[in-house]
Design an enzyme around this catalytic site. Sequence first.
Site, PDB file in Angstrom:
ATOM      1  N   ASP A  28       1.014   6.030  17.298  1.00 48.69           N
ATOM      2  CA  ASP A  28       0.525   4.546  17.816  1.00 48.69           C
ATOM      3  C   ASP A  28       1.453   3.851  18.948  1.00 48.69           C
ATOM      4  O   ASP A  28       2.649   4.537  19.304  1.00 48.69           O
ATOM      5  CB  ASP A  28       0.595   3.659  16.578  1.00 48.69           C
ATOM      6  CG  ASP A  28       1.829   3.186  16.020  1.00 48.69           C
ATOM      7  OD1 ASP A  28       2.902   3.889  16.556  1.00 48.69           O
ATOM      8  OD2 ASP A  28       1.894   2.401  14.841  1.00 48.69           O
ATOM      9  N   TYR A  87      -5.729   8.822  15.535  1.00 48.77           N
ATOM     10  CA  TYR A  87      -4.801   8.288  15.234  1.00 48.77           C
ATOM     11  C   TYR A  87      -4.782   8.118  13.487  1.00 48.77           C
ATOM     12  O   TYR A  87      -3.900   8.398  12.894  1.00 48.77           O
ATOM     13  CB  TYR A  87      -4.147   6.948  15.679  1.00 48.77           C
ATOM     14  CG  TYR A  87      -3.122   6.208  14.810  1.00 48.77           C
ATOM     15  CD1 TYR A  87      -1.708   6.391  15.165  1.00 48.77           C
ATOM     16  CD2 TYR A  87      -3.219   5.288  13.800  1.00 48.77           C
ATOM     17  CE1 TYR A  87      -0.831   6.030  14.397  1.00 48.77           C
ATOM     18  CE2 TYR A  87      -2.397   4.849  12.926  1.00 48.77           C
ATOM     19  CZ  TYR A  87      -1.025   5.029  13.368  1.00 48.77           C
ATOM     20  OH  TYR A  87      -0.208   4.649  12.664  1.00 48.77           O
ATOM     21  N   GLU A 127      -4.833   1.596   6.320  1.00 48.01           N
ATOM     22  CA  GLU A 127      -4.923   1.914   7.868  1.00 48.01           C
ATOM     23  C   GLU A 127      -5.902   1.416   8.689  1.00 48.01           C
ATOM     24  O   GLU A 127      -5.819   1.007   9.822  1.00 48.01           O
ATOM     25  CB  GLU A 127      -4.996   3.621   7.799  1.00 48.01           C
ATOM     26  CG  GLU A 127      -3.699   4.138   7.391  1.00 48.01           C
ATOM     27  CD  GLU A 127      -2.426   4.058   8.330  1.00 48.01           C
ATOM     28  OE1 GLU A 127      -2.742   3.637   9.660  1.00 48.01           O
ATOM     29  OE2 GLU A 127      -1.292   3.887   7.932  1.00 48.01           O
ATOM     30  N   TRP A 161       0.899  -1.261   0.083  1.00 50.39           N
ATOM     31  CA  TRP A 161       0.092   0.010  -0.129  1.00 50.39           C
ATOM     32  C   TRP A 161       0.824   1.306   0.106  1.00 50.39           C
ATOM     33  O   TRP A 161       0.249   2.498   0.037  1.00 50.39           O
ATOM     34  CB  TRP A 161      -1.006   0.052   1.107  1.00 50.39           C
ATOM     35  CG  TRP A 161      -0.307  -0.170   2.447  1.00 50.39           C
ATOM     36  CD1 TRP A 161       0.539   0.603   3.284  1.00 50.39           C
ATOM     37  CD2 TRP A 161      -0.093  -1.574   3.179  1.00 50.39           C
ATOM     38  NE1 TRP A 161       0.868  -0.115   4.385  1.00 50.39           N
ATOM     39  CE2 TRP A 161       0.549  -1.398   4.163  1.00 50.39           C
ATOM     40  CE3 TRP A 161      -0.888  -2.811   2.833  1.00 50.39           C
ATOM     41  CZ2 TRP A 161       0.703  -2.363   4.970  1.00 50.39           C
ATOM     42  CZ3 TRP A 161      -0.637  -3.783   3.614  1.00 50.39           C
ATOM     43  CH2 TRP A 161       0.207  -3.700   5.064  1.00 50.39           C
TER      44      TRP A 161
END
Length: 380
Positions: free
Chosen positions: A158, A140, A57, A40
């Site tokens: 994270d 996030y 994500e 990705w």
Amino acid sequence: MTPLKSQTKAENTSTAPQQNDKLVTALLTWYRTNHRKLPWRAKPGGKQDPYVVWLSEIMLQQTTVPTVIPYFLKFKKRWPHFASLAKSSQAEVLSAWAGLGYYSRARNLHACAQRVANEHGGKLPSSESQLQTLPGIGPYTAAAISAIAFGNRAAPVDGNIERVLSRLRRVTEPLPTSKPHLKQLAEELAPQRHAGDFAQAMMDLGSEICTPKSPACTKCPWQHDCEAFKTGQVEGLPRRLPKTKRPTKRAATFVLLSPDDRVFIRRRPAKGLLASMHETPTSQLQTRFPTDPTTLAPVHANYRQAKAVVTHTFTHFDLELQVFVAILNDKQSRSLSGEWAKLDQLEAYALPTLFRKVIRQALEKKLKKPSRVRKARRRP
Ligand code: SF4
């Protein structure tokens, strides 16, 4: 190990902008030659497709990179953009997601694709605040998408990045109390230019170099600026408050088989745990196993109990399931409302890993194994 010297927020772990510029330059230089190649990702400096960034994500929330890759490739091939995903049904998305866990993500993924298609002309908004109005996108994920897909100055933080920053700035306040402080440090560090590469470089540094155990400090581009390294406190950081013990819930589940190798499954309610996913009929979760479990079965039959209890870990509790098995005759089968799935075609159903384990236990043999789901922190 050198004991941690006490350091409070008042001692101010913030640094001058020039030092931050130096750190940014060092990390971006390192990233150009050391970045992970992921399906990705664009090359450093390259343009990213927002759909691809968003899809990856969402899948990476609480799931590791190796687990996500085959699912990402499957989804990207089947639904290459928001419009195609929006046109599919929720049931199709849940089936394709089966085995990846945390199924609310799949429902949100589908709902988000529909919102983007219907309300945003098929284009993902770029700001963190707008992104957070969409299903399944929290602070996030909004920061990660905004930085990576649109190059905005944003600071996704994270668990890996918290570890890196705790060590870099020698933050001794324990997690999770230190989270706002670490977020502030990340925001100070985030650059105006190359924000997406910088965010991904931070992720890679935490995943590949600044690991929880035995970090490879000699390969780290920040070694000479790292306060924990300079003071010999790497292994003791980040500090964490002691975890509270997760409760255990228990129930009985019923694996109903037909003589022609089918298993009875049904949809769970549209709200709550594993909403809208398939299950083998399961009693209500309680702190103890039911005292007379077979009276809770959806059909009267001659049940045997599987040898072992099936265990599974959810975010907020552990689950133990007693498994009861019966082979039904035609009359018993007709009394049930649900689906009879062929045992060798369970991949086509939105059957969570938990119930695949249950059926495996009931049969005491291996079914076609779904991709592994780990409950590890993201991107370790
Ligand atoms: Fe982490 Fe070591 Fe780099 Fe410090 S020097 S950021 S502890 S890898």
